[in-house]
Structure formats: C-alpha cells, structure tokens
Design an enzyme around this catalytic site. Structure first.
Site, short mmCIF file in Angstrom:
data_model
loop_
_atom_site.label_atom_id
_atom_site.label_comp_id
_atom_site.label_asym_id
_atom_site.label_seq_id
_atom_site.Cartn_x
_atom_site.Cartn_y
_atom_site.Cartn_z
N SER A 140 0.87 -1.19 0.00
CA SER A 140 0.00 0.00 0.00
C SER A 140 0.90 1.23 0.00
O SER A 140 2.06 1.16 0.44
CB SER A 140 -0.84 -0.04 1.28
OG SER A 140 -1.36 1.23 1.56
N TYR A 153 -1.26 -0.78 10.62
CA TYR A 153 -1.24 -1.11 9.19
C TYR A 153 0.03 -0.57 8.53
O TYR A 153 0.75 -1.29 7.84
CB TYR A 153 -2.48 -0.50 8.55
CG TYR A 153 -2.70 -0.83 7.10
CD1 TYR A 153 -3.08 -2.10 6.69
CD2 TYR A 153 -2.57 0.17 6.12
CE1 TYR A 153 -3.31 -2.38 5.35
CE2 TYR A 153 -2.81 -0.11 4.79
CZ TYR A 153 -3.18 -1.38 4.40
OH TYR A 153 -3.42 -1.66 3.06
N1 NAD Z 1 -8.68 -1.68 0.06
C1 NAD Z 1 -7.79 -0.72 -0.12
O1 NAD Z 1 -8.14 0.47 -0.26
C2 NAD Z 1 -6.33 -1.07 -0.18
C3 NAD Z 1 -5.40 -0.05 -0.46
C4 NAD Z 1 -4.06 -0.35 -0.53
C5 NAD Z 1 -3.65 -1.65 -0.32
N2 NAD Z 1 -4.54 -2.64 -0.06
C6 NAD Z 1 -4.05 -4.00 0.17
O2 NAD Z 1 -4.63 -4.88 -0.79
C7 NAD Z 1 -4.76 -6.18 -0.22
C8 NAD Z 1 -6.19 -6.67 -0.43
O3 NAD Z 1 -7.07 -5.74 0.17
P1 NAD Z 1 -8.63 -5.87 0.05
O4 NAD Z 1 -9.20 -4.50 0.06
O5 NAD Z 1 -8.95 -6.80 -1.07
O6 NAD Z 1 -8.95 -6.54 1.48
P2 NAD Z 1 -10.07 -7.58 1.93
O7 NAD Z 1 -10.20 -7.44 3.41
O8 NAD Z 1 -11.31 -7.46 1.11
O9 NAD Z 1 -9.40 -8.98 1.58
C9 NAD Z 1 -8.35 -9.50 2.34
C10 NAD Z 1 -8.41 -11.01 2.29
O10 NAD Z 1 -7.37 -11.50 3.15
C11 NAD Z 1 -7.88 -12.60 3.86
N3 NAD Z 1 -7.12 -12.83 5.09
C12 NAD Z 1 -7.17 -12.09 6.24
N4 NAD Z 1 -6.38 -12.65 7.17
C13 NAD Z 1 -5.83 -13.75 6.61
C14 NAD Z 1 -4.95 -14.76 7.07
N5 NAD Z 1 -4.47 -14.75 8.34
N6 NAD Z 1 -4.60 -15.75 6.24
C15 NAD Z 1 -5.08 -15.79 4.97
N7 NAD Z 1 -5.94 -14.88 4.47
C16 NAD Z 1 -6.30 -13.87 5.28
C17 NAD Z 1 -9.34 -12.23 4.15
O11 NAD Z 1 -10.12 -13.36 4.50
C18 NAD Z 1 -9.75 -11.58 2.84
O12 NAD Z 1 -10.27 -12.53 1.93
C19 NAD Z 1 -4.35 -6.07 1.24
O13 NAD Z 1 -3.02 -6.50 1.40
C20 NAD Z 1 -4.45 -4.58 1.51
O14 NAD Z 1 -3.60 -4.18 2.54
C21 NAD Z 1 -5.89 -2.38 0.00
#
Ligand code: NAD
Length: 258
Positions: A140, A153
């Site tokens: 991120s 985070y």
């Molecule tokens: N959503 C945003 O705005 C954003 C911005 C920048 C970066 N990101 C990054 O993108 C990635 C995906 O984000 P997202 O928005 O799709 O999140 P999300 O919460 O929708 O999905 C995350 C997934 O990770 C899984 N997860 C959580 N803990 C886990 C564990 N211990 N073992 C295995 N799986 C596990 C969850 O079950 C979920 O399916 C993340 O790494 C997040 O930090 C997201």
C-alpha cells in the site's frame, strides 16, 4: 505447461479479482484464504469460466503449520509454484492513544508475518524445482508514507518493503524475483468503505465527502482500480521483468513518487 499461481488472500475483493485475472492470463490458480468457503467459491468460478484449473484452500497465513499444509497441498496437486501473490491484509484505524495492542499485533501478523511465512515455504518449492519464480506482495502507499490513525497497518506495510528487499537479495542466486506493489486507495473495496467513518472523523468532514477528498489527493484524479493492480502484476510476473527485483512499485496515480 501452464504456470501455477498461488494467491494468498484470494477469497474476496482484490485477491479474488487477481485470481480470476491470472486464470484468464493462463495460470492454474490456487486460491488460499482464511475464509475457506470464499476460497472454494472463487476456485469453482474459475473452473467454470476459464480453461484453467483452480483449487480453493483454507489457510491462516500467520500460522506456520497452516502455511506448510498449503504448500504440501500445492506440491501434491501441481508439484510446483511459479508465482506467489501475497494479498492478505487487514486494517483497523484508531489514534495511537487508543490503538489496541491486539489490533496492532493482528495487523503485523496478517500483513507482515504471513508474507514472511508464505515466502519462506513457497520459495523452497521454487528452489527445489529450479524455477525462476516470482514473489509479489500486495502492499500500500501506507508502506512508504505514514498513515494517520493507521499505525498498525502502516508499520506492518513498511516492514513488507524491508522484507521484500531482503528476500530479493536472498533469492537472487536462484533467479527468483520479489516485489511489493504499493497501491493507492481501492475506493470501492470493503476495506476502504469500512474505514470511511473513521476517515470522516479524522478529517472533520461528512462521510459522503470522504471518497471525493481522497480522489482530490491523486494527481490522476481517480482511485486505484483492481485492473490497475492486475496489469502491473502481470508485467512483474512475466519474463519481460526478469531484470527487476526488490522493487516497491507505486500504483497510486502519482500520489507517491519515490
Ligand atoms: N482496500 C484498499 O483500499 C487497499 C489499499 C491499498 C492496499 N490494499 C491491500 O490490498 C490487499 C487486499 O485488500 P482488500 O481490500 O482486497 O482486502 P479484503 O479485506 O477485502 O481482503 C483480504 C483477504 O485477506 C484474507 N485474510 C485475512 N487474514 C488472513 C490470514 N491470516 N490468512 C489468509 N488470508 C487472510 C481475508 O479473508 C480476505 O479474503 C491487502 O493486502 C491490503 O492491505 C488495500
């Protein structure tokens, strides 16, 4: 022979989109997630809609035994891994004075320790099979710039950059390359939407103004789309990027430039 991609955190949102995009790009896909039902659902959708094979698997990426079982399953089913995508993540926002230790620890476990464990065990499989594989962490912009009320985070995501650089050095002799993708805000994602009340409070604005306020911070004037991430991921996973490793690649519409 088709390549094998493992996406940890592939059960929903961005991870699920990447699983489907990788299948359409010709990979067989292992969808691994803490939520095993979601992982199965995405795998079934891939099997039904593409020519790729897919399996869904429940894993807790922060638990070494659970990661070892996942690697064993992938080894039994496919005998190799060409690409590991670590997309699992979690975020809870609070000012530092109220930030709960358990939330901080969970953030480190999911965003950082899980990445370490998956990279450790999947790189062994790549090395055993002499595969010049790819490891790509979904990071991120909060991994390069501090994030107000997001200490757990941001700390964990910064750690991911150091881990990526160190893995790149450890694995360079094996031809395995390692990168972090530094995303801007995925405005439509449940993670961003769940943080809107806290963002509104932090910025002193109405909840309905939060999305536009975040868009206004981006020089290219839009949020990050799942497709933006897939496009960059496919490039760094490909042969065309074989001379790049250890990079933290911004996908932020110009919001971060270093
Ligand atoms: N959503 C945003 O705005 C954003 C911005 C920048 C970066 N990101 C990054 O993108 C990635 C995906 O984000 P997202 O928005 O799709 O999140 P999300 O919460 O929708 O999905 C995350 C997934 O990770 C899984 N997860 C959580 N803990 C886990 C564990 N211990 N073992 C295995 N799986 C596990 C969850 O079950 C979920 O399916 C993340 O790494 C997040 O930090 C997201």
């Amino acid at each position: 022979m088709k390549k094998i991609a493992v996406v940890v955190g592939g059960g929903q949102t961005l991870g699920a989109f990447l699983c489907e995009g990788l299948a359409q790009a010709g990979y067989h896909v292992v969808v691994a997630d803490l939520n095993g039902e979601n992982a199965q659902k995405i795998a079934q959708r891939i099997q039904a809609n593409t020519k790729s094979q897919a399996i869904g698997w429940q894993v807790d990426a922060g638990d070494e035994k659970s990661v070892e079982r996942l690697v064993q399953e992938v080894d039994e089913q496919f005998g190799r891994t060409d690409l590991l995508v670590y997309s699992a993540g979690t975020a809870k926002a609070a000012p530092i004075t109220d930030f709960k230790l358990e939330d901080f620890n969970l953030s480190v476990k999911v965003n950082l320790t899980g990445y370490f464990l998956c990279a450790k065990h999947f790189s062994r499989l790549m090395i055993r099979e002499k595969i010049k594989g790819r490891i790509i962490q979904i990071n991120s912009k909060s991994g390069k710039v501090g994030s107000k009320h997001n200490s757990g985070y941001s700390a964990a995501k910064f750690g991911g950059v150091g881990l990526t650089q160190s893995l790149a050095l450890d694995l360079a002799d094996n031809g395995i390359t390692v990168h972090s993708l530094m995303l801007g805000n995925l405005l439509k994602s449940p993670m961003f939407q769940s943080l809107i009340p806290q963002y509104a409070q932090k910025l002193g604005i109405a909840e309905s103004e939060v999305e536009q306020t975040y868009i206004d911070k981006v020089p290219l004037k839009r949020g990050c789309d799942y497709q933006d991430v897939l496009d960059v991921l496919l490039f760094y996973a490909s042969e065309k990027a074989s001379y790049c490793t250890g990079q933290s690649i911004n996908i932020t519409g110009g919001q971060v430039m270093f």
